[in-house]
Design a protein around this motif. Structure first.
Motif, PDB file in Angstrom:
ATOM      1  N   GLU A   1       8.787  -1.245  -4.448  1.00 23.84           N
ATOM      2  CA  GLU A   1       9.462   0.034  -4.262  1.00 23.84           C
ATOM      3  C   GLU A   1       8.678   0.907  -3.286  1.00 23.84           C
ATOM      4  N   THR A   2       7.361   0.821  -3.359  1.00 23.17           N
ATOM      5  CA  THR A   2       6.519   1.594  -2.452  1.00 23.17           C
ATOM      6  C   THR A   2       6.763   1.178  -1.010  1.00 23.17           C
ATOM      7  N   TYR A   3       6.863  -0.124  -0.756  1.00 21.11           N
ATOM      8  CA  TYR A   3       7.125  -0.600   0.593  1.00 21.11           C
ATOM      9  C   TYR A   3       8.459  -0.057   1.090  1.00 21.11           C
ATOM     10  N   GLU A   4       9.462  -0.088   0.227  1.00 24.33           N
ATOM     11  CA  GLU A   4      10.787   0.426   0.609  1.00 24.33           C
ATOM     12  C   GLU A   4      10.691   1.885   1.032  1.00 24.33           C
ATOM     13  N   SER A   5       9.886   2.671   0.318  1.00 26.14           N
ATOM     14  CA  SER A   5       9.754   4.084   0.668  1.00 26.14           C
ATOM     15  C   SER A   5       8.975   4.266   1.979  1.00 26.14           C
TER      16      SER A   5
END
Length: 176
Positions: free
Chosen positions: A93-97
């Motif tokens: 999820e962090t990468y997506e953000s």
């Protein structure tokens, strides 16, 4: 205690005293436990009839002073289970953000990633990173977070960051 990100610092100090932190930029004596070593992967490939050179291209690339070849453990195990080399990288999820920073070329971030996709290493300053996934002051902060998440590898002797292997490179190709 384990985790993918370093302990959050408040100011210049951690809230925990007398705590020893081992990170992806400074794993110290725990470097060999970040993933599989080359010897372990060679043995797995032999036992499960996987091509070692192909496995190396796809999952090797993390390197530390104490351990020169460290392989992505989740991906190696998935390849062993499936008896097939492939992209098993899971996007966090962090990468997506972080994709928004890549898209807007924050501080030259997209240009740096494209350069790394071409095989280059990028000089980076990791000490300004505040172990926070929300407050980025520079491209180097975002790149440092990507190191801690495993998307990038770090050469501490040269203070350079790079894309570690084919599997992760595919994720970045999609992003840019």
């Amino acid at each position: 205690m384990t985790g993918i990100l370093p302990i959050k610092k408040y100011g210049t100090e951690s809230a925990l005293t007398d705590f020893r932190e081992f990170t992806m930029t400074l794993p110290g004596r725990l470097a060999r436990y970040v993933g599989f070593t080359e010897g372990e992967v060679r043995e797995l490939c032999l036992n499960y009839d996987l091509d070692f050179e192909n496995t190396r291209k796809w999952y090797d690339g993390y390197s530390f002073n104490q351990e020169s070849h460290v392989y992505s453990p989740n991906s190696v195990m998935r390849a062993v289970e499936n008896r097939e080399i492939g992209n098993y990288w899971t996007r966090s999820e962090t990468y997506e953000s972080l994709l928004q920073y890549i898209d807007m070329n924050y501080d030259g971030l997209k240009d740096a990633i494209i350069s790394m996709l071409g095989g280059r290493h990028i000089r980076i300053e990791t000490l300004s990173f505040q172990n926070d996934m929300m407050s980025f002051k520079s491209k180097d902060d975002v790149l440092t977070l990507l190191i801690h998440l495993g998307y990038l590898a770090y050469d501490s002797a040269r203070a350079e960051v790079y894309i570690p292997n084919l599997e992760v490179a595919e994720s970045f190709k999609i992003a840019v």
